[in-house]
Design a protein around this motif. Structure first.
Motif, PDB file in Angstrom:
ATOM      1  N   SER A 176      62.160  42.201  39.673  1.00 30.86           N
ATOM      2  CA  SER A 176      63.211  42.458  38.685  1.00 30.86           C
ATOM      3  C   SER A 176      64.265  41.359  38.646  1.00 30.86           C
ATOM      4  CB  SER A 176      63.872  43.808  38.976  1.00 30.86           C
ATOM      5  OG  SER A 176      64.532  43.780  40.234  1.00 30.86           O
ATOM      6  N   ASP A 177      64.625  40.826  39.804  1.00 32.05           N
ATOM      7  CA  ASP A 177      65.663  39.791  39.809  1.00 32.05           C
ATOM      8  C   ASP A 177      65.209  38.491  40.480  1.00 32.05           C
ATOM      9  OD1 ASP A 177      65.641  40.403  42.508  1.00 32.05           O
ATOM     10  OD2 ASP A 177      67.650  41.298  42.530  1.00 32.05           O
ATOM     11  N   ALA A 192      63.887  34.071  37.155  1.00 32.08           N
ATOM     12  CA  ALA A 192      64.780  35.220  37.269  1.00 32.08           C
ATOM     13  C   ALA A 192      65.922  35.087  36.280  1.00 32.08           C
ATOM     14  CB  ALA A 192      65.296  35.337  38.698  1.00 32.08           C
ATOM     15  N   THR A 193      66.473  36.205  35.873  1.00 34.62           N
ATOM     16  CA  THR A 193      67.552  36.189  34.888  1.00 34.62           C
ATOM     17  C   THR A 193      68.810  36.863  35.393  1.00 34.62           C
ATOM     18  OG1 THR A 193      66.701  38.228  33.934  1.00 34.62           O
ATOM     19  CG2 THR A 193      65.903  36.163  32.976  1.00 34.62           C
ATOM     20  N   GLY A 194      68.822  37.210  36.681  1.00 35.57           N
ATOM     21  CA  GLY A 194      69.935  37.985  37.212  1.00 35.57           C
ATOM     22  C   GLY A 194      71.223  37.201  37.361  1.00 35.57           C
ATOM     23  N   ASP A 232      68.575  34.205  47.027  1.00 38.21           N
ATOM     24  CA  ASP A 232      67.978  33.712  45.783  1.00 38.21           C
ATOM     25  C   ASP A 232      66.866  32.703  46.060  1.00 38.21           C
ATOM     26  OD1 ASP A 232      69.891  35.077  44.095  1.00 38.21           O
ATOM     27  OD2 ASP A 232      71.353  33.579  44.748  1.00 38.21           O
ATOM     28  N   ARG A 237      64.776  37.764  43.571  1.00 40.65           N
ATOM     29  CA  ARG A 237      65.315  37.468  44.892  1.00 40.65           C
ATOM     30  C   ARG A 237      64.252  37.677  45.973  1.00 40.65           C
ATOM     31  NH1 ARG A 237      70.648  37.176  46.120  1.00 40.65           N
ATOM     32  NH2 ARG A 237      70.455  38.514  47.957  1.00 40.65           N
TER      33      ARG A 237
END
Length: 482
Positions: free
Chosen positions: A256-257, A2-4, A279, A259
């Motif tokens: 997308s994130d 993830a890159t959030g 997370d 989580r």
């Protein structure tokens, strides 16, 4: 990955048994904002308590193995080290078709560590004893490829040792038969000892000698339930959010994130639904639930063929019975499945085993706990587990009198309780360790999620404590850039 965010800040733990509490503790101590959700209340799982006749007693585990210091060290961290107590050195007994016998004092899992114990000849008979001693002269390769404990004992020492010594112990402690107990899961050091010493007896003796001096188990004054209480107190101090009464239906990962979201329902409040996101996700449940929740995100080849663990019913009796003051069967008995006239598979005389229980119970009052649920009888309408609680109490009173050799009547019964455990013990059949290894290996490729618990760590507090904290530390390290 993830890159959030630059670092995972929140964590969700599903399951409030000891493994879940330990996982939450490790995450919180690392600075994560942790939420723990559990279906049952109170927390602690099989390390819990109940009250009978004004006594707070353990409803599940009542001791821990001392073969390693890991549990002792944990209790020290929780401020309970000075509360550790040893059982009274009265010894345990076996209840066999031939009657009650003192248990041999050597070895582990019922496997003799020495053939010099005179009790062995009584228990095994002349022919069984002679067959057992062949272990000393058999080639060390005999039994070295055994997959189950039953197979190993049968090859090295014969059927009589398996029937009279090992099966009562394994059935009483692990609620399964030795033929269904994978060596790699429960006693891997026995095969190593066989290769090193050339006999199973020597391997058993060496494993017992590796334990600290004195008893192989210890407890906590006031009961093992104090461990759960201390962990919960520490989690509250670490500001962990504890949520009980919710059953997790499914988990979902946002692509997308990255989580994780748990979809939950509250069965006791009109099936009210709730959603919790984090997370990091740690599933600390039984095997079936863990595979159900995480299985959709793993390759089919990595999903173990899990089976429900054995069910157990624990019948606790508080008795006014001064005739038991002499502790006629030591700290308790393990019962052969071939014995007649008794349905219990084990009995613990708690007031004989633990001085603190005797002190709180008072003179002439005794606490007895019996275990029911033979392996292979789970789905039978004739199983002890199919009995109602009041029927189990009546059966327990009968069995206690028979096992202890002291007549007991309903007039001596002060209080009773039945506690049923349906997922506390994991299945440990052949292939279990390989299935667990494949499952955990696949989880390493799944961002932000992992699993802990007795079904992956092994049965008993030592296995759970040894596994959980290091595994969670590696998990956090692996996901540090989430």
């Amino acid at each position: 990955m993830a890159t959030g965010a630059s670092q995972a800040e929140t964590a969700l733990v599903i399951g409030g048994g000891i493994s879940g509490l330990l996982a939450a503790r490790e995450l919180a101590r690392a600075g994560k904002r942790v939420t723990l959700v559990e279906r049952e209340e109170p927390l602690g799982g099989a390390v819990g308590s109940h009250q009978l006749a004004g006594l707070v007693l353990d409803s599940g585990a009542e001791s821990f193995a001392t073969r390693t210091p890991v549990v002792t060290n944990l209790l020290g961290e929780l401020g309970l080290e000075d509360q550790i107590v040893q059982p009274n050195p009265l010894g345990s007994w076996l209840y066999l078709p031939e009657g009650a016998f003192r248990s041999p004092s050597t070895g582990v899992l019922g496997i003799p560590g020495s053939f010099d114990d005179p009790a062995l000849k009584q228990i095994l008979g002349r022919r069984g004893y002679r067959r057992a001693t062949l272990d000393k002269v058999l080639p060390r390769s005999a039994g070295s490829t055994a997959k189950t404990l039953g197979e190993l004992v049968r090859v090295r020492m014969g059927q009589q040792v398996l029937n009279q010594l090992v099966t009562p112990v394994v059935s009483g402690v692990f609620s399964t038969h030795p033929d269904k107990l994978e060596i790699a899961t429960i006693a891997p050091r026995l095969l190593d000892g066989l290769a090193q010493y050339g006999s199973l007896a020597a391997a058993s003796a060496a494993q017992r000698a590796a334990s600290p001096a004195g008893s192989q188990v210890a407890g906590i004054e006031g009961g093992m339930n104090r461990l759960s209480e201390a962990l919960v107190d520490e989690l509250l101090n670490l500001r962990v959010r504890l949520v009980s009464g919710f059953d997790t239906i499914a988990v979902d990962r946002d692509p997308s994130d990255g989580r994780w979201t748990a979809i939950q329902r509250q069965p006791h409040s009109g099936e009210r639904a709730a959603v919790i996101s984090a997370d990091l996700l740690v599933v600390a449940t039984d095997a079936q639930t863990a595979v159900r929740l995480l299985g959709p995100y793993l390759p089919a080849s990595a999903l173990p063929a899990v089976k429900p663990g054995p069910e157990v019913a624990l019948v606790s009796l508080v008795l006014d019975a001064p005739a038991l003051d002499a502790n006629p069967r030591g700290t308790g008995l393990l019962v052969s499945e071939q014995a007649t006239g008794v349905r219990a598979k084990a009995l613990t005389h708690a007031t004989a085993k633990w001085s603190w229980v005797a002190d709180r119970a008072g003179e002439g009052r005794h606490v007895i706990r019996l275990s029911y649920g033979r392996a292979g009888q789970e789905n039978s309408p004739l199983s002890d587990l199919a009995l109602h609680d009041d029927q189990l109490v009546t059966l327990g009173l009968h069995d206690a009198g028979r096992l202890l050799g002291v007549p007991l009547s309903k007039s001596s019964l002060v209080a009773a309780d039945v506690v049923r455990w349906r997922t506390a013990l994991p299945s440990t059949g052949p292939g279990h360790s390989q299935g667990v290894a494949a499952f955990r290996s696949a989880l390493e490729d799944l961002d932000g999620a992992t699993a802990v618990g007795a079904w992956v760590a092994g049965t008993g507090l030592v296995a759970i404590v040894t596994d959980t904290a290091p595994h969670i530390q590696r998990f956090m390290q692996r996901n540090s850039n989430l």
